[in-house]
Design a protein around this motif. Sequence first.
Motif, PDB file in Angstrom:
ATOM      1  N   LYS A  58       0.833  -1.207   0.000  1.00 24.74           N
ATOM      2  CA  LYS A  58       0.000   0.000   0.000  1.00 24.74           C
ATOM      3  C   LYS A  58       0.870   1.259   0.000  1.00 24.74           C
ATOM      4  O   LYS A  58       0.607   2.205  -0.747  1.00 24.74           O
ATOM      5  N   VAL A  59       1.939   1.261   0.798  1.00 24.73           N
ATOM      6  CA  VAL A  59       2.828   2.422   0.850  1.00 24.73           C
ATOM      7  C   VAL A  59       3.609   2.554  -0.456  1.00 24.73           C
ATOM      8  O   VAL A  59       3.750   3.655  -0.993  1.00 24.73           O
ATOM      9  N   ARG A  60       4.092   1.447  -0.995  1.00 30.42           N
ATOM     10  CA  ARG A  60       4.838   1.507  -2.259  1.00 30.42           C
ATOM     11  C   ARG A  60       3.944   2.000  -3.403  1.00 30.42           C
ATOM     12  O   ARG A  60       4.404   2.723  -4.281  1.00 30.42           O
ATOM     13  N   HIS A  61       2.665   1.630  -3.387  1.00 27.72           N
ATOM     14  CA  HIS A  61       1.748   2.149  -4.413  1.00 27.72           C
ATOM     15  C   HIS A  61       1.628   3.664  -4.302  1.00 27.72           C
ATOM     16  O   HIS A  61       1.601   4.365  -5.324  1.00 27.72           O
ATOM     17  N   GLU A  62       1.553   4.174  -3.081  1.00 26.55           N
ATOM     18  CA  GLU A  62       1.472   5.629  -2.907  1.00 26.55           C
ATOM     19  C   GLU A  62       2.769   6.291  -3.356  1.00 26.55           C
ATOM     20  O   GLU A  62       2.740   7.357  -3.978  1.00 26.55           O
ATOM     21  N   MET A  63       3.899   5.674  -3.071  1.00 30.55           N
ATOM     22  CA  MET A  63       5.180   6.210  -3.540  1.00 30.55           C
ATOM     23  C   MET A  63       5.194   6.263  -5.071  1.00 30.55           C
ATOM     24  O   MET A  63       5.650   7.248  -5.646  1.00 30.55           O
ATOM     25  N   HIS A  64       4.699   5.212  -5.697  1.00 32.24           N
ATOM     26  CA  HIS A  64       4.662   5.170  -7.148  1.00 32.24           C
ATOM     27  C   HIS A  64       3.713   6.246  -7.688  1.00 32.24           C
ATOM     28  O   HIS A  64       4.043   6.966  -8.630  1.00 32.24           O
ATOM     29  N   ARG A  65       2.540   6.369  -7.073  1.00 30.67           N
ATOM     30  CA  ARG A  65       1.560   7.365  -7.518  1.00 30.67           C
ATOM     31  C   ARG A  65       2.130   8.778  -7.432  1.00 30.67           C
ATOM     32  O   ARG A  65       1.932   9.602  -8.308  1.00 30.67           O
ATOM     33  N   LEU A  66       2.898   9.043  -6.377  1.00 30.41           N
ATOM     34  CA  LEU A  66       3.468  10.378  -6.186  1.00 30.41           C
ATOM     35  C   LEU A  66       4.840  10.535  -6.851  1.00 30.41           C
ATOM     36  O   LEU A  66       5.460  11.587  -6.736  1.00 30.41           O
ATOM     37  N   ALA A  67       5.316   9.496  -7.546  1.00 24.16           N
ATOM     38  CA  ALA A  67       6.612   9.509  -8.241  1.00 24.16           C
ATOM     39  C   ALA A  67       7.743   9.854  -7.275  1.00 24.16           C
ATOM     40  O   ALA A  67       8.517  10.782  -7.507  1.00 24.16           O
ATOM     41  N   LEU A  68       7.824   9.076  -6.185  1.00 27.97           N
ATOM     42  CA  LEU A  68       8.826   9.318  -5.153  1.00 27.97           C
ATOM     43  C   LEU A  68       9.913   8.247  -5.196  1.00 27.97           C
ATOM     44  O   LEU A  68       9.635   7.077  -4.948  1.00 27.97           O
ATOM     45  N   PRO A  69      11.149   8.634  -5.491  1.00 27.10           N
ATOM     46  CA  PRO A  69      12.252   7.668  -5.522  1.00 27.10           C
ATOM     47  C   PRO A  69      12.845   7.451  -4.121  1.00 27.10           C
ATOM     48  O   PRO A  69      13.982   7.830  -3.834  1.00 27.10           O
ATOM     49  N   ILE A  70      12.069   6.854  -3.237  1.00 23.77           N
ATOM     50  CA  ILE A  70      12.500   6.618  -1.862  1.00 23.77           C
ATOM     51  C   ILE A  70      13.260   5.299  -1.805  1.00 23.77           C
ATOM     52  O   ILE A  70      12.831   4.288  -2.380  1.00 23.77           O
ATOM     53  N   ALA A  71      14.388   5.294  -1.095  1.00 22.10           N
ATOM     54  CA  ALA A  71      15.198   4.086  -0.944  1.00 22.10           C
ATOM     55  C   ALA A  71      14.405   3.026  -0.182  1.00 22.10           C
ATOM     56  O   ALA A  71      13.729   3.327   0.799  1.00 22.10           O
ATOM     57  N   LEU A  72      14.480   1.777  -0.657  1.00 22.94           N
ATOM     58  CA  LEU A  72      13.803   0.660  -0.013  1.00 22.94           C
ATOM     59  C   LEU A  72      14.829  -0.247   0.652  1.00 22.94           C
ATOM     60  O   LEU A  72      15.870  -0.537   0.063  1.00 22.94           O
ATOM     61  N   ARG A  73      14.526  -0.675   1.866  1.00 21.44           N
ATOM     62  CA  ARG A  73      15.370  -1.634   2.582  1.00 21.44           C
ATOM     63  C   ARG A  73      14.510  -2.829   2.954  1.00 21.44           C
ATOM     64  O   ARG A  73      13.525  -2.680   3.673  1.00 21.44           O
ATOM     65  N   ASP A  74      14.841  -4.003   2.456  1.00 21.51           N
ATOM     66  CA  ASP A  74      14.071  -5.220   2.704  1.00 21.51           C
ATOM     67  C   ASP A  74      14.542  -5.872   3.995  1.00 21.51           C
ATOM     68  O   ASP A  74      15.572  -6.537   4.023  1.00 21.51           O
ATOM     69  N   THR A  75      13.782  -5.677   5.058  1.00 18.92           N
ATOM     70  CA  THR A  75      14.186  -6.193   6.369  1.00 18.92           C
ATOM     71  C   THR A  75      13.916  -7.685   6.516  1.00 18.92           C
ATOM     72  O   THR A  75      14.349  -8.285   7.492  1.00 18.92           O
ATOM     73  N   GLN A  76      13.236  -8.266   5.559  1.00 15.79           N
ATOM     74  CA  GLN A  76      12.977  -9.701   5.612  1.00 15.79           C
ATOM     75  C   GLN A  76      14.183 -10.500   5.118  1.00 15.79           C
ATOM     76  O   GLN A  76      14.473 -11.570   5.637  1.00 15.79           O
TER      77      GLN A  76
END
Length: 129
Positions: A58-76
Amino acid sequence: MRYFFKTVRLVLAPVMIARDRFGRPESVTRNPQAQAEVDRACQTLTLFQFRTCPFCVKVRHEMHRLALPIALRDTQHDDAARQALKAGGGRVKVPCLAIEGEDGQTEWMYESDDIKGYLQKRFEPQPAA
């Protein structure tokens, strides 16, 4: 009980990955100067997440919608990211947005709705008057 949830995650993981990939909303468009400002502002943000977590999707979809190049860290799958989240935020819970302030302090924002609200408030393009 643990095995039940592991099984559920294994079954639902492909569904979540497909939803993430094919269910993305259309991105906003900004002029190049405005997008460059957004890109600079996003350099102080990091999203700690799991790839198949529905709240992270849900958060990544909002980032995509707003065209935000936010760094992702996969904690899994990344132990260093997991340890950074635990050390900084105090707990391993995703999604978590790390917001580096100008004073060098980092705010750790949990809860997908809070993160979406913050991103919308800070980055939603304002309609032309």
